[in-house]
Design a protein around this motif. Structure first.
Motif, PDB file in Angstrom:
ATOM      1  N   GLU A  19       0.839  -1.200   0.000  1.00 33.17           N
ATOM      2  CA  GLU A  19       0.000   0.000   0.000  1.00 33.17           C
ATOM      3  C   GLU A  19       0.877   1.254   0.000  1.00 33.17           C
ATOM      4  OE1 GLU A  19      -3.153   1.301   3.131  1.00 33.17           O
ATOM      5  OE2 GLU A  19      -3.709  -0.680   2.371  1.00 33.17           O
ATOM      6  N   LEU A  20       1.927   1.242   0.843  1.00 31.35           N
ATOM      7  CA  LEU A  20       2.844   2.389   0.897  1.00 31.35           C
ATOM      8  C   LEU A  20       3.549   2.574  -0.440  1.00 31.35           C
ATOM      9  CD1 LEU A  20       4.470   1.942   4.433  1.00 31.35           C
ATOM     10  CD2 LEU A  20       3.050   3.846   3.699  1.00 31.35           C
ATOM     11  N   LYS A  21       3.921   1.468  -1.077  1.00 32.50           N
ATOM     12  CA  LYS A  21       4.601   1.502  -2.378  1.00 32.50           C
ATOM     13  C   LYS A  21       3.727   2.237  -3.379  1.00 32.50           C
ATOM     14  CE  LYS A  21       7.344  -1.785  -5.091  1.00 32.50           C
ATOM     15  NZ  LYS A  21       8.644  -1.623  -4.487  1.00 32.50           N
ATOM     16  N   GLU A  22       2.450   1.912  -3.354  1.00 32.71           N
ATOM     17  CA  GLU A  22       1.504   2.532  -4.283  1.00 32.71           C
ATOM     18  C   GLU A  22       1.389   4.032  -4.016  1.00 32.71           C
ATOM     19  OE1 GLU A  22      -3.227   2.253  -5.057  1.00 32.71           O
ATOM     20  OE2 GLU A  22      -2.250   0.335  -4.582  1.00 32.71           O
ATOM     21  N   GLU A  23       1.290   4.394  -2.733  1.00 30.05           N
ATOM     22  CA  GLU A  23       1.149   5.821  -2.381  1.00 30.05           C
ATOM     23  C   GLU A  23       2.418   6.601  -2.733  1.00 30.05           C
ATOM     24  OE1 GLU A  23      -0.159   6.394   1.650  1.00 30.05           O
ATOM     25  OE2 GLU A  23      -1.629   4.786   1.499  1.00 30.05           O
ATOM     26  N   LEU A  24       3.581   5.997  -2.532  1.00 32.29           N
ATOM     27  CA  LEU A  24       4.853   6.681  -2.823  1.00 32.29           C
ATOM     28  C   LEU A  24       4.995   6.978  -4.314  1.00 32.29           C
ATOM     29  CD1 LEU A  24       7.289   4.640  -0.539  1.00 32.29           C
ATOM     30  CD2 LEU A  24       6.783   7.069  -0.309  1.00 32.29           C
ATOM     31  N   ASN A  25       4.383   6.134  -5.148  1.00 30.50           N
ATOM     32  CA  ASN A  25       4.488   6.319  -6.595  1.00 30.50           C
ATOM     33  C   ASN A  25       3.305   7.085  -7.176  1.00 30.50           C
ATOM     34  OD1 ASN A  25       6.978   4.941  -7.132  1.00 30.50           O
ATOM     35  ND2 ASN A  25       5.930   3.078  -6.464  1.00 30.50           N
ATOM     36  N   SER A  26       2.500   7.682  -6.303  1.00 35.99           N
ATOM     37  CA  SER A  26       1.350   8.466  -6.760  1.00 35.99           C
ATOM     38  C   SER A  26       1.853   9.706  -7.501  1.00 35.99           C
ATOM     39  CB  SER A  26       0.501   8.886  -5.553  1.00 35.99           C
ATOM     40  OG  SER A  26      -0.471   9.783  -5.961  1.00 35.99           O
ATOM     41  N   GLN A  27       1.465   9.813  -8.776  1.00 38.82           N
ATOM     42  CA  GLN A  27       1.986  10.893  -9.623  1.00 38.82           C
ATOM     43  C   GLN A  27       1.180  12.192  -9.478  1.00 38.82           C
ATOM     44  OE1 GLN A  27       4.771  10.756 -11.542  1.00 38.82           O
ATOM     45  NE2 GLN A  27       5.073   8.760 -10.567  1.00 38.82           N
ATOM     46  N   TYR A  28      -0.016  12.069  -8.989  1.00 41.82           N
ATOM     47  CA  TYR A  28      -0.910  13.239  -9.088  1.00 41.82           C
ATOM     48  C   TYR A  28      -1.083  13.972  -7.766  1.00 41.82           C
ATOM     49  CZ  TYR A  28      -1.742  10.698 -13.362  1.00 41.82           C
ATOM     50  OH  TYR A  28      -1.550  10.027 -14.540  1.00 41.82           O
ATOM     51  N   LYS A  29      -1.163  13.239  -6.682  1.00 43.10           N
ATOM     52  CA  LYS A  29      -1.396  13.899  -5.400  1.00 43.10           C
ATOM     53  C   LYS A  29      -0.081  14.002  -4.629  1.00 43.10           C
ATOM     54  CE  LYS A  29      -6.198  12.426  -4.883  1.00 43.10           C
ATOM     55  NZ  LYS A  29      -7.158  11.679  -4.072  1.00 43.10           N
ATOM     56  N   LYS A  30       0.494  15.220  -4.647  1.00 43.51           N
ATOM     57  CA  LYS A  30       1.783  15.387  -3.981  1.00 43.51           C
ATOM     58  C   LYS A  30       1.666  15.205  -2.469  1.00 43.51           C
ATOM     59  CE  LYS A  30       4.159  18.037  -7.473  1.00 43.51           C
ATOM     60  NZ  LYS A  30       4.870  19.240  -7.848  1.00 43.51           N
ATOM     61  N   ASP A  31       0.497  15.629  -1.932  1.00 41.42           N
ATOM     62  CA  ASP A  31       0.308  15.479  -0.484  1.00 41.42           C
ATOM     63  C   ASP A  31       0.264  14.013  -0.088  1.00 41.42           C
ATOM     64  OD1 ASP A  31       0.350  18.098  -0.008  1.00 41.42           O
ATOM     65  OD2 ASP A  31      -1.814  18.397   0.165  1.00 41.42           O
ATOM     66  N   ARG A  33       1.932  11.614  -1.460  1.00 35.99           N
ATOM     67  CA  ARG A  33       3.318  11.109  -1.422  1.00 35.99           C
ATOM     68  C   ARG A  33       3.991  11.526  -0.114  1.00 35.99           C
ATOM     69  NH1 ARG A  33       6.135  12.907  -6.907  1.00 35.99           N
ATOM     70  NH2 ARG A  33       7.843  11.625  -6.161  1.00 35.99           N
ATOM     71  N   LYS A  34       3.740  12.774   0.276  1.00 39.11           N
ATOM     72  CA  LYS A  34       4.346  13.252   1.523  1.00 39.11           C
ATOM     73  C   LYS A  34       3.826  12.444   2.717  1.00 39.11           C
ATOM     74  CE  LYS A  34       3.586  17.472   3.280  1.00 39.11           C
ATOM     75  NZ  LYS A  34       3.681  18.934   3.364  1.00 39.11           N
TER      76      LYS A  34
END
Length: 897
Positions: A19-31, A33-34
């Motif tokens: 799940e974290l892997k997916e969020e870290l590679n999120s291209q659209y929502k910078k928040d 990723r943070k």
């Protein structure tokens, strides 16, 4: 992270990593990723392994968001070591960030690169670091300064080759005080880990540092003050100038700044000649030191440990402030104990009445340890202040009358010392002390009371009854009490040689020789027995000799140690009251196989074949005694009565004496005298253990200074650490008056082992037909056991060194040893079977690697470090047998003399 970020620590989902892997590679929502990186850091903080997300987190580095960049850098510092190949992916971003327009990002990039201890990253750090040391922004420069110290720790040669040390020294002249402070801190840290001078303050840099001092943050001031403490002023005028500039720091709110300022002032005061200036400085230092005692207990304790040192050097600073050291009811015990110590040091004829009232109050408190210390403090004040001794004793007597067991016992212990300090002055109180005999149950108190009874037996009518009450439990008493009982009974017998004491002395001597296995007690009893049976007058001279008067021990520290500790005020050294080298072990590196000098011994030209063993270095010429065994060599009477053959009894062995045969008349250097002719009634015995052709011998010489022929020589060795015993038949022919004979007695090892800690003591008994048994002590030189098979190959040496844990490594300085020539030293050591392996250079010193082996296959891996021609050799050793290390160092020191 802010207080709102606690939610990131409470994730309990099962598929968290994917799940974290997916969020870290999120291209659209910078928040998003943070938030994902925050979750990763939270997981890392609580100990979860999130190293599998390395690549995904590193991809988040390319961001303008400073908070996100900081988080990614934090992750990198933690995992770069375990993923060095992936960490290299981040290098381009680091280099790019080090040129970012934002100074915070430039500093962050350089700081993070310095914290990642990966060689591949370090290679890329140099160029950005050089730029940042000359950056326009002071924040970047101060960060880069600390980074140089980190880089020096990783790769010292690189720092020196690339000129970083010079760049750091330039920063001392920086116009920003924080940059100066960080440059000083970095240089000081580098200096601590280097053996050659790197950071030396000159009169030019001195003024720069003193100027920066006023504008730094508190920790910047501490760094600068600590560095200034290493500077020795050229004259009194310069010292006064330094003190004047530093004195305002005494008003600082931070205790570390205050103590660092005190340290400099104390050091510079040594050079100031004007008594008015010194007096004025003492007045100025008192208030800030007193203020430290209003802080929380932990800081109070640190302050008190430092003040304890200061008042030993300069008691006048706090002479009028003794009241601030009075204990409060709610002080922790460790603070109270320290305050007591300082009160004893500050006690004087002027304030003793106040101090005694305090101590008396403390002696009625509930904490037993504190009460004991307070009672002992009263006694120590009596010993320190002659005019106040009577008042102190009256307070002690009042406390004894309270009949609290542990108070009574502690009082008796200190009164014994007061009697020693003021002989024939206060003995009238003995009767009062004797009333408390029944309550004594602690060894030290019992021993003290027994000493008093024995010492003043002629003044105590029923001294024999009092001692008899103790003698009933003699076998069960601790060694301390048994020794005092033995001596006190002998004193009583010598002072009152009536029927009662005669029976007592028989019983005591019997108990102390036959019924005990304590060698100290047994040996003392035999000495007394021989003295009493041969010459009672000599016994009186020995046992009733005048005692040296004891002195005040409130300033226990040696002056050179005290100066050393004062130069380390505000560090752990001043809290432990030990010099730094006693508890800080520098990182020790094993010799590296790839070290060019280590690996190649061909050029050194040392022979690799073992040399023939020759005589070991001679031990000290006096009869060798180990530190924990008393000398057992009684003075010889002028005309002895016939003595029973105590040889077997005293040695704790049977009487099988080794007869001796044709002498081989060995030649060689003179032997150490172990039994002088004055003690041996004209017979002088000299001897030492030697190794010849792989065999141990006792090289022994007899000199007959008597008027008669001496024959029938026999020898016996007591049990010892190496189990040495006579192993062959050697004989000394009848010895004519005025002649001498020297012979080699073959020895066997591990036949006659003594239990307990290893010791180099060898107890010897020698007898002949005309004289009594002579007992003397010798030292076993451990190098006599170094075998011819002690040579090791370089690879074996390295493997053995690495396989032994760090706990098995020990080192010792031999300050008086000098290596005048490496070749000669190697040759000399090889003669005693200490074999050369390799050498290398460490700055201006030679490092020699050597090996030795004792029987039963115990190896010693040796590292000798010394500058040729300069006194002082450092010997480090690694061995599987830790117990033998002390004896090993003893042997090496004698070989290197």
């Amino acid at each position: 992270m802010s207080g709102h970020d606690s939610k990131y620590f409470s994730t309990t989902k099962k598929g968290e990593i994917p799940e974290l892997k997916e969020e870290l590679n999120s291209q659209y929502k910078k928040d998003k990723r943070k938030d994902a990186v925050k979750k990763v850091i939270a997981a890392m903080t609580v100990g979860k392994d999130v190293s599998s997300l390395f690549t995904d987190v590193v991809n988040c580095m390319q961001t303008e968001n400073l908070e996100l960049k900081k988080l990614v850098y934090l992750y990198l510092i933690n995992y770069a070591k375990s993923q060095p190949d992936l960490a290299i992916l981040a290098v381009n971003t680091f280099v790019k960030d080090s040129q970012d327009p934002n100074p915070l990002i430039r500093a962050l990039a350089v700081r993070t690169m310095g914290c990642i201890r990966v060689d591949k990253i370090t290679e890329y750090l140099c160029d950005p670091l050089q730029r940042c040391l000359k950056d326009d922004d002071p924040y970047v420069r101060k960060t880069a300064a600390i980074c140089v110290a980190k880089l020096y720790d990783i790769n010292a040669e690189l720092v020196e080759d690339r000129g970083f040390l010079e760049a750091l020294k330039d920063l001392i002249s920086d116009n920003n005080p924080m940059v100066v402070a960080n440059a000083v801190a970095a240089l000081a840290e580098i200096q601590d880990s280097s053996t050659r001078p790197i950071f030396e303050i000159t009169s030019h840099t001195l003024s720069k540092l003193l100027t920066a001092l006023n504008e730094c943050t508190e920790w910047g001031q501490v760094f600068i003050l600590d560095s200034l403490s290493r500077y020795k002023a050229a004259d009194a005028r310069e010292a006064e100038n330094i003190v004047e500039r530093v004195t305002p720091r005494l008003q600082h709110a931070n205790c570390a700044v205050v103590l660092s300022a005190v340290k400099i002032i104390l050091l510079q005061m040594e050079l100031i000649t004007s008594t008015d200036v010194v007096r004025n400085l003492c007045k100025k230092m008192a208030p800030p030191l007193v203020t430290l005692l209003s802080a929380e207990p932990e800081i109070q304790y640190v302050a008190l440990r430092n003040i304890n040192l200061i008042v030993q050097k300069r008691p006048t600073i706090l002479a009028h402030e003794i009241k601030v050291f009075f204990c409060k009811y709610n002080d922790p015990i460790y603070v109270k104990m320290e305050k007591l110590e300082i009160m004893i040091k500050l006690a004087s004829d002027r304030n003793i009445d106040q101090v005694l009232l305090e101590f008396k109050e403390y002696a009625t408190e509930v904490d037993v340890d504190f009460v004991r210390k307070a009672v002992r403090a009263i006694g120590r004040c009596a010993i320190k202040l002659e005019r106040a001794a009577e008042r102190c004793i009256s307070v002690l007597l009042e406390l004894i009358k309270i009949k609290v067991n542990y108070v009574v016992q502690e009082a008796i212990i200190v009164i014994k010392d007061i009697f020693r300090r003021y002989p024939n002055t206060y003995e009238s109180i003995i009767a009062t002390l004797c009333e408390s005999l029944d309550t004594l149950d602690e060894p030290e108190a019992k021993a003290s009371m027994i000493w008093i009874i024995g010492e003043y037996a002629e003044r105590i009518d029923n001294a024999d009854e009092l001692l008899e009450s103790f003698l009933e439990t003699f076998p069960e008493e601790p060694a301390l009490v048994q020794l005092q009982l033995l001596t006190a009974t002998v004193k009583l017998f010598l002072k009152k040689p009536t029927e009662g004491p005669q029976q007592m002395i028989q019983a005591v001597l019997n108990n102390a020789t036959v019924e005990t296995d304590n060698p100290d007690l047994r040996d003392r009893a035999y000495i007394y027995w021989r003295l009493l049976s041969t010459d009672p007058e000599a016994a009186k001279d020995v046992v009733l000799a005048e005692k040296p008067v004891i002195s005040d021990d409130s300033n226990q520290l040696d002056s050179s140690l005290l100066d050393d500790l004062l130069s380390n005020i505000s560090t752990l050294s001043s809290v432990y009251h030990k010099p730094p080298e006693a508890f800080v072990s520098r990182v020790k590196t094993a010799p590296r196989a790839d070290d060019e000098e280590f690996a190649d011994t061909a050029e050194t030209g040392y022979s690799e074949s073992p040399s023939q063993g020759v005589d070991g270095a001679s031990p000290s010429s006096s009869a060798g005694t180990s530190s924990n065994v008393p000398v057992k060599q009684p003075a010889a009477p002028a005309a002895p009565a016939p003595m029973p053959d105590l040889l077997g009894d005293l040695m704790g062995m049977d009487n099988s004496i080794v007869p001796v045969d044709e002498p081989t008349a060995p030649s060689g250097p003179p032997l150490p005298v172990l039994l002088p002719s004055t003690t041996g009634q004209g017979l002088q015995i000299s001897a030492q253990l030697v190794r010849r052709d792989g065999q141990i011998f006792y090289d022994i010489s007899f000199d007959n200074g008597t008027q008669t022929v001496l024959d029938g020589f026999m020898i016996q060795f007591n049990k010892n650490t190496f189990g040495l015993a006579a192993g062959g038949a050697l004989q000394v022919s009848p010895l004519q008056p005025g002649t001498s004979a020297r012979t080699l007695l073959p020895m066997v090892a591990f036949q006659n082992l003594s239990p307990g800690a290893p010791s180099s003591l060898l107890q010897v008994a020698v007898k002949n037909n005309q004289q009594p048994v002579w007992y003397f002590n010798d030292k076993i030189p451990m190098h006599a056991f170094f075998g011819e098979d002690g040579k090791m190959e370089r690879t074996s040496f390295l493997e053995a060194w690495k396989s032994l844990p760090d706990d098995n490594e020990f080192s010792k300085e031999f300050p008086s040893s000098v290596i005048s020539s490496v070749d000669a030293t190697v040759e000399h050591l090889a003669a005693s079977n200490v074999f050369f392996i390799a050498k290398r250079k460490n700055s201006n010193k030679d490092v020699l690697y050597m090996s030795a082996k004792i029987p039963r296959g115990i190896p010693f891996l040796i590292e000798l470090t010394a500058a040729v021609g300069v006194p002082g050799v450092k010997c480090a050793v690694k061995t599987p047998n830790k117990e033998m290390v002390a004896l090993f160092f003893e042997a090496m020191e004698s070989l290197l003399k």
